[in-house]
Design a protein around this motif. Structure first.
Motif, PDB file in Angstrom:
ATOM      1  N   HIS A  61       0.819  -1.220   0.000  1.00  0.00           N
ATOM      2  CA  HIS A  61       0.000   0.000   0.000  1.00  0.00           C
ATOM      3  C   HIS A  61       0.850   1.266   0.000  1.00  0.00           C
ATOM      4  O   HIS A  61       0.387   2.336  -0.388  1.00  0.00           O
ATOM      5  CB  HIS A  61      -0.955   0.003   1.195  1.00  0.00           C
ATOM      6  N   LEU A  64       1.566   2.052  -3.869  1.00  0.00           N
ATOM      7  CA  LEU A  64       0.450   1.936  -4.809  1.00  0.00           C
ATOM      8  C   LEU A  64       0.494   2.996  -5.903  1.00  0.00           C
ATOM      9  O   LEU A  64       0.211   2.712  -7.069  1.00  0.00           O
ATOM     10  CB  LEU A  64      -0.888   2.039  -4.054  1.00  0.00           C
ATOM     11  N   GLU A  65       0.826   4.227  -5.518  1.00  0.00           N
ATOM     12  CA  GLU A  65       0.858   5.306  -6.503  1.00  0.00           C
ATOM     13  C   GLU A  65       1.871   5.012  -7.605  1.00  0.00           C
ATOM     14  O   GLU A  65       1.563   5.120  -8.798  1.00  0.00           O
ATOM     15  CB  GLU A  65       1.192   6.629  -5.816  1.00  0.00           C
ATOM     16  N   PHE A  69      -1.444   3.021  -9.448  1.00  0.00           N
ATOM     17  CA  PHE A  69      -2.363   4.107  -9.774  1.00  0.00           C
ATOM     18  C   PHE A  69      -1.840   5.016 -10.883  1.00  0.00           C
ATOM     19  O   PHE A  69      -2.566   5.351 -11.822  1.00  0.00           O
ATOM     20  CB  PHE A  69      -2.679   4.940  -8.532  1.00  0.00           C
ATOM     21  N   CYS A 122     -10.995   0.241  -6.131  1.00  0.00           N
ATOM     22  CA  CYS A 122      -9.717   0.865  -5.752  1.00  0.00           C
ATOM     23  C   CYS A 122      -9.876   1.688  -4.478  1.00  0.00           C
ATOM     24  O   CYS A 122      -9.048   1.600  -3.553  1.00  0.00           O
ATOM     25  CB  CYS A 122      -9.214   1.763  -6.885  1.00  0.00           C
ATOM     26  N   VAL A 126      -8.151   1.026  -0.602  1.00  0.00           N
ATOM     27  CA  VAL A 126      -7.326   1.976   0.151  1.00  0.00           C
ATOM     28  C   VAL A 126      -7.936   2.235   1.528  1.00  0.00           C
ATOM     29  O   VAL A 126      -7.228   2.269   2.538  1.00  0.00           O
ATOM     30  CB  VAL A 126      -7.165   3.296  -0.627  1.00  0.00           C
ATOM     31  N   GLN A 130      -5.644   1.168   5.040  1.00  0.00           N
ATOM     32  CA  GLN A 130      -4.899   2.275   5.649  1.00  0.00           C
ATOM     33  C   GLN A 130      -5.769   3.020   6.646  1.00  0.00           C
ATOM     34  O   GLN A 130      -6.880   3.435   6.324  1.00  0.00           O
ATOM     35  CB  GLN A 130      -4.394   3.240   4.567  1.00  0.00           C
ATOM     36  N   ILE A 133      -4.199   8.212   5.811  1.00  0.00           N
ATOM     37  CA  ILE A 133      -3.768   8.246   4.419  1.00  0.00           C
ATOM     38  C   ILE A 133      -2.982   9.525   4.123  1.00  0.00           C
ATOM     39  O   ILE A 133      -3.425  10.634   4.451  1.00  0.00           O
ATOM     40  CB  ILE A 133      -4.990   8.168   3.483  1.00  0.00           C
ATOM     41  N   ASN A 137       0.642   9.771  -1.517  1.00  0.00           N
ATOM     42  CA  ASN A 137       0.891   8.363  -1.835  1.00  0.00           C
ATOM     43  C   ASN A 137      -0.170   7.744  -2.742  1.00  0.00           C
ATOM     44  O   ASN A 137       0.018   6.633  -3.246  1.00  0.00           O
ATOM     45  CB  ASN A 137       0.991   7.545  -0.552  1.00  0.00           C
ATOM     46  N   ILE A 138      -1.292   8.461  -2.925  1.00  0.00           N
ATOM     47  CA  ILE A 138      -2.376   7.930  -3.776  1.00  0.00           C
ATOM     48  C   ILE A 138      -2.957   9.029  -4.661  1.00  0.00           C
ATOM     49  O   ILE A 138      -4.097   8.922  -5.122  1.00  0.00           O
ATOM     50  CB  ILE A 138      -3.513   7.323  -2.919  1.00  0.00           C
ATOM     51  N   HIS A 139      -2.204  10.097  -4.925  1.00  0.00           N
ATOM     52  CA  HIS A 139      -2.819  11.310  -5.484  1.00  0.00           C
ATOM     53  C   HIS A 139      -3.464  11.112  -6.847  1.00  0.00           C
ATOM     54  O   HIS A 139      -4.375  11.859  -7.221  1.00  0.00           O
ATOM     55  CB  HIS A 139      -1.789  12.443  -5.542  1.00  0.00           C
ATOM     56  N   LEU A 141      -5.406   8.716  -7.580  1.00  0.00           N
ATOM     57  CA  LEU A 141      -6.722   8.112  -7.356  1.00  0.00           C
ATOM     58  C   LEU A 141      -7.828   9.159  -7.209  1.00  0.00           C
ATOM     59  O   LEU A 141      -8.793   9.142  -7.986  1.00  0.00           O
ATOM     60  CB  LEU A 141      -6.682   7.168  -6.159  1.00  0.00           C
TER      61      LEU A 141
END
Length: 363
Positions: A61, A64-65, A69, A122, A126, A130, A133, A137-139, A141
């Motif tokens: 996790h 992931l970005e 993603f 998705c 997340v 998590q 957050i 790290n997931i921007h 998404l």
């Protein structure tokens, strides 16, 4: 799609959790390459679902970005935009006699619903993996999801003109599409509620990403304002909540004037609708109370109007130093509401008038 590729995808989709976990390092690059070079929308969605349902649960996790993603979502957004364009282009040929166009449009809409479902998967993943957050790290998404949600709502809002006279032929799938986007946004807001932005850093990617999220939700508000009142109000609640939650780091970067203008417009629209409902309503309707449909609608609209007024006042109190360029729309709002009241009736409590005066004279 070649028979060989079909066989490979079917094999991967039947693997156990343990096998997916073990083979992830070797299979994921192949899936990503296949997704990038896939030739049809059907193939796109099949590969996307396999990646999300079978392999996403086993990815780190924290990466992931970088590993998923950023590589998958831009292509997914492009795919969705292409489908929207195809719908709009071919919709003019829709009729009960043109069975081929009808089937084509329905297939596209079904694929779009599947894309929304994949993105929901998705977001849910997340949220489940998590507790706190970091947006950076997931921007990809939230930005991708918000783009797809807005495109969906815009298409649904314009559907009567797009499918002129033949909306009934695909209305069931448009409803499914709207519900999918509605559910996806609710899931995304749950995810964003878990986001932490470091208050010690004023200029970082997290700050910029959160500001982008708030402005994107503001754009969505302008689309859904006449589509679903409750959803519209809940989206506004979330915008205000997130603005205040991250106030210390985003206050200087928010487009305060746009937020104030939108709140003023929504408040004024609700207020005028209240007046329209009240004018033809006889006294017997108000005495009928909850059993009268007109009175219930009036009460619901009045409640919405009160919500926008309270939200506006709360936002002004919290961000007063940044509202120097919002005096004009606030002044116009006050005048347009005030002129509908007799001199003996004050539309705002005295404390609120004091706040308005403070804003007006301090800038």
């Amino acid at each position: 799609m070649s028979q060989e590729r079909v066989g490979i995808l079917e094999e991967w989709s039947s693997w156990s959790e343990d096998l997916c976990r073990r083979e992830l390092p070797s299979v994921l690059p192949r899936l990503l390459s296949m997704y990038e070079h896939s030739e049809s929308w059907v193939e796109h969605i099949q590969i996307l679902k396999i990646m999300i349902e079978m392999f996403l649960p086993h990815m780190n996790h924290l990466t992931l970005e970088q590993t998923f993603f950023s590589q998958v979502l831009p292509k997914t957004v492009k795919l969705f935009d292409e489908m929207i364009y195809e719908l709009t282009t071919q919709a003019r040929g829709l009729s009960s006699q043109n069975v081929e166009i009808q089937a084509t449009l329905r297939n596209i809409l079904q694929t779009m619903v599947q894309v929304l479902g994949a993105l929901t998967g998705c977001v849910q993943h997340v949220c489940a993996t998590q507790e706190s957050i970091i947006l950076e790290n997931i921007h990809s998404l939230p930005s991708s999801v918000l783009h797809v949600i807005k495109s969906t709502f815009v298409h649904c809002k314009n559907s009567e003109s797009v499918y002129s006279g033949h909306l009934h032929l695909i209305s069931d799938l448009l409803q499914a599409l709207f519900k999918g986007a509605y559910s996806l946004q609710k899931q995304l807001m749950e995810l964003l509620d878990m986001v932490c932005v470091d208050p010690s850093v004023n200029e970082n990617e997290d700050v910029l990403n959160m500001v982008l999220v708030i402005h994107s939700l503001l754009d969505i508000c302008s689309v859904i304002s006449t589509m679903d009142q409750a959803f519209h109000a809940n989206t506004w609640k979330f915008i205000i909540k997130q603005s205040l939650k991250h106030q210390s780091v985003i206050k200087s970067r928010l487009k305060h004037r746009d937020i104030i203008n939108s709140l003023c417009e929504d408040l004024l629209f609700s207020f005028h609708f209240c007046l329209q409902l009240a004018e033809p309503m006889p006294l017997s309707d108000t005495q009928g109370g909850q059993d009268n449909a007109n009175y219930r609608l009036f009460q619901k609209t009045l409640k919405l109007c009160r919500f926008f007024a309270n939200s506006l006042l709360h936002y002004i109190k919290e961000f007063l130093p940044f509202l120097s360029d919002s005096c004009c729309p606030l002044h116009q709002l006050y005048l347009q509401i005030y002129r509908h009241f007799t001199p003996a009736v004050t539309p705002f409590p005295s404390c609120d008038i004091s706040l308005y005066s403070q804003l007006d004279h301090s800038h």
